[in-house]
Design a protein around this motif. Structure first.
Motif, short mmCIF file in Angstrom:
data_model
loop_
_atom_site.label_atom_id
_atom_site.label_comp_id
_atom_site.label_asym_id
_atom_site.label_seq_id
_atom_site.Cartn_x
_atom_site.Cartn_y
_atom_site.Cartn_z
N TYR A 219 -8.98 24.43 -9.69
CA TYR A 219 -8.85 24.19 -8.65
C TYR A 219 -9.55 23.96 -7.85
N GLY B 22 -8.32 21.15 2.55
CA GLY B 22 -8.41 20.66 3.91
C GLY B 22 -8.48 21.37 4.50
N VAL C 50 -12.72 9.27 -6.46
CA VAL C 50 -12.08 10.55 -5.21
C VAL C 50 -12.40 12.16 -6.15
N ARG D 116 -12.97 16.53 -6.06
CA ARG D 116 -12.26 17.30 -5.09
C ARG D 116 -12.40 18.70 -6.11
N GLY D 117 -13.44 19.64 -5.47
CA GLY D 117 -13.77 20.66 -6.75
C GLY D 117 -14.17 19.49 -8.00
N ASN E 112 -14.01 19.62 5.12
CA ASN E 112 -12.68 20.50 5.27
C ASN E 112 -13.28 20.06 7.14
N TRP E 113 -11.59 20.85 7.21
CA TRP E 113 -11.86 21.61 8.76
C TRP E 113 -12.79 22.58 9.15
N ARG E 114 -13.41 22.68 8.73
CA ARG E 114 -14.36 23.93 8.51
C ARG E 114 -15.41 23.43 8.31
N ILE F 49 -16.90 22.77 5.27
CA ILE F 49 -16.76 23.11 3.76
C ILE F 49 -17.25 21.94 3.00
N VAL G 70 -16.10 19.63 0.07
CA VAL G 70 -14.33 19.85 -1.05
C VAL G 70 -15.03 19.09 -2.13
#
Lengths: 335, 335
Positions: free
Chosen positions: A182, A186, B12, B14-15, B316-318, B320, B322
């Motif tokens: 996982y 966003g 690119v 992610r995780g 991301n929006w916080r 964090i 990612v």
């Protein structure tokens, strides 16, 4: 196999010459199995926001939605990547209020709304965006509603939280496969990687749910009906999901995702599709989705809202036509 | 051969997993010819805004720049894709004023500025953007200056106008090849298609101009010096061209273009490069450009402004972390 090059799916033209190309993977699934594919339908992708209707299943199946008296509008927002317009944020704020919660209970983070009137109102007020403006705030209101039912702690986006354990279980059940890994989305929620063909099969499962009994099928029918009944809540005016659903009312529920993902659910054909543009570009994902909806017979190619996505004309700052986006010929044959 | 798939250049993540990939073509040209290439260096591309230093050659060579007493700041703006910040629009407005012209003499079209303070000021004033806000307004001020010298009519972006005939001639001369076709750019000027390796050779010509005599070489030196002296005018704070030039002061002039194009001029190596991401994505073009500048020894990989483009962290929006963007290993070897 992670994302690889895929098949050429879209050309971007300028002055009649190819300027850029987009490649990707497509899986179209029907009652008898896979009915069409391009690129590598077995590629593992992050489904991103395209899987919000899967993430919303536990909200209904747990009884949380009915306990909170959620309407189809709430369910459409739970499946939405909205623009942060007043029609979205007013409803999500009321929903939070009904739960006795506030914006600070969200874990999605603040995001400047894509909706221009909403964005301009914030700028004129010298105000910062809130978490309710985040395009995922409807999904997160759904998570908070589910969390009240499950009694989990406040950090509902943690991977081991009961809310996300329920989302993972629903994902793996409808895809009939374990998620191999996982990533964090966003909006801070986990996003479970999955093979593209399994996701297309899951969408076909939503499309054929009316013919099945049980709590899962009933939840799938409610979500698909809610998305088709409220296309303006699923995205927003001027957005592909909203405009294409308005161009084929009641015939398909569709959902975009970041990084070039797009899913479709066609109840009348009992067909689902999932696609991933390998370079992550939205313009190509929308063009391929429109082509598939035309090929599958639910979208009229000549409808102005269909043409806008299927064969968009590129205009420059003076409004002069300078180019076009075109799905490749292979995507135009009937399916 | 128009744009085709190219070589994989950027991943690119992610995780920790690959979510998207970007492919493209690269040509690196030195004193003895091509010194490195990826994908198809013979692919024909639209150079878009990356070729503005070529488009500015006739402005100097015609005598128009000196007749109008243009400074290095003016020349940097003529080569710019600026953000429409006050530092850009104030200077271009003054330039127009010096020519006795107004915003309506432009043919680039109005564009909302990318610079947030400038954009927000327009929104708060309920004002529409002007043509001076267009990212190409400096180039167009250069066209208008050239046009005064050449005595052409007002429609200076027409393909047969003396201004554009001069631009085409300069393009074909520095590339030592005929342009096979053209398209209309976002700013309404013609954009002449060209082989990527010919464009890289042209950039190497700018890089080695100090060692040559004649009007062409003198004009090339002036433009490269102007770009390196005023990186903030070539793009704007927070933009790749500006930040990377600030990270390697006086060592390279670089220029981005729409649809994934990026050019570089390295005088100390007498090297030029040209690259095209086939899917047209800027994030990948910037990452590959940064990798090439490091590989060519003019950019320190550990400089914060270099790391930001070479190996950007996706948050991301916080806030964090990612994911990440990574040029492939093959781009990291010294050249």
């Amino acid at each position: 196999m992670p994302v690889n090059e895929g098949a050429e799916l879209v050309e971007v033209l300028r002055g009649g010459a190819v300027e850029s190309v987009h490649r990707g993977h497509v899986a179209v699934w029907g009652p008898g199995g896979m009915i069409a594919g391009w690129g590598d339908p077995e590629a593992v992708i992050f489904p991103r926001s395209s899987c919000k209707m899967i993430q919303a299943l536990p909200l209904i199946e747990s009884g949380a939605a009915d306990a909170a008296r959620l309407t189809p509008e709430h369910l459409a927002l739970a499946c939405a990547s909205h623009q942060g317009a007043r029609i979205h944020t007013d409803r999500v704020t009321d929903w939070l209020d009904d739960l006795g919660l506030t914006d600070s209970d969200f874990r999605c983070g603040p995001q400047t709304p894509a909706d221009k009137p909403a964005r301009n109102a914030l700028i004129r007020a010298h105000a910062a965006p809130c978490q309710v403006h985040n395009n995922c705030s409807g999904k997160h209101a759904g998570f908070l509603t589910l969390n009240r039912q499950l009694g989990g702690d406040a950090d509902y986006v943690e991977i081991d939280h009961p809310v996300q354990r329920a989302v993972r279980a629903a994902t793996e059940e409808v895809c009939e496969a374990e998620s191999p890994y996982y990533g964090i989305d966003g909006c801070s929620a986990p996003n479970f990687a999955m093979r593209l063909d399994a996701l297309a099969m899951a969408m076909a499962g939503f499309a054929s749910a009316e013919g099945r009994s049980g709590a899962r099928a009933a939840a799938q029918v409610r979500l698909v009906q809610a998305m088709m009944a409220h296309p303006e809540l699923v995205a927003g005016v001027t957005r592909a999901c909203t405009e294409l659903m308005r161009a084929m009312p009641g015939r398909a529920a569709i959902k975009t995702g970041a990084e070039g993902v797009f899913f479709g659910i066609l109840p009348e054909r009992q067909v689902g599709f999932a696609l991933k543009i390998t370079d992550g570009t939205t313009r190509a994902a929308e063009s391929v989705a429109a082509a598939l909806l035309v090929a599958l017979g639910v979208l009229e190619a000549e409808h102005p809202l269909a043409k806008k996505r299927l064969d968009p004309v590129l205009k420059n700052w003076r409004g002069i036509e300078v180019g076009a986006i075109r799905p490749v010929e292979a995507l135009r044959a009937s399916l």
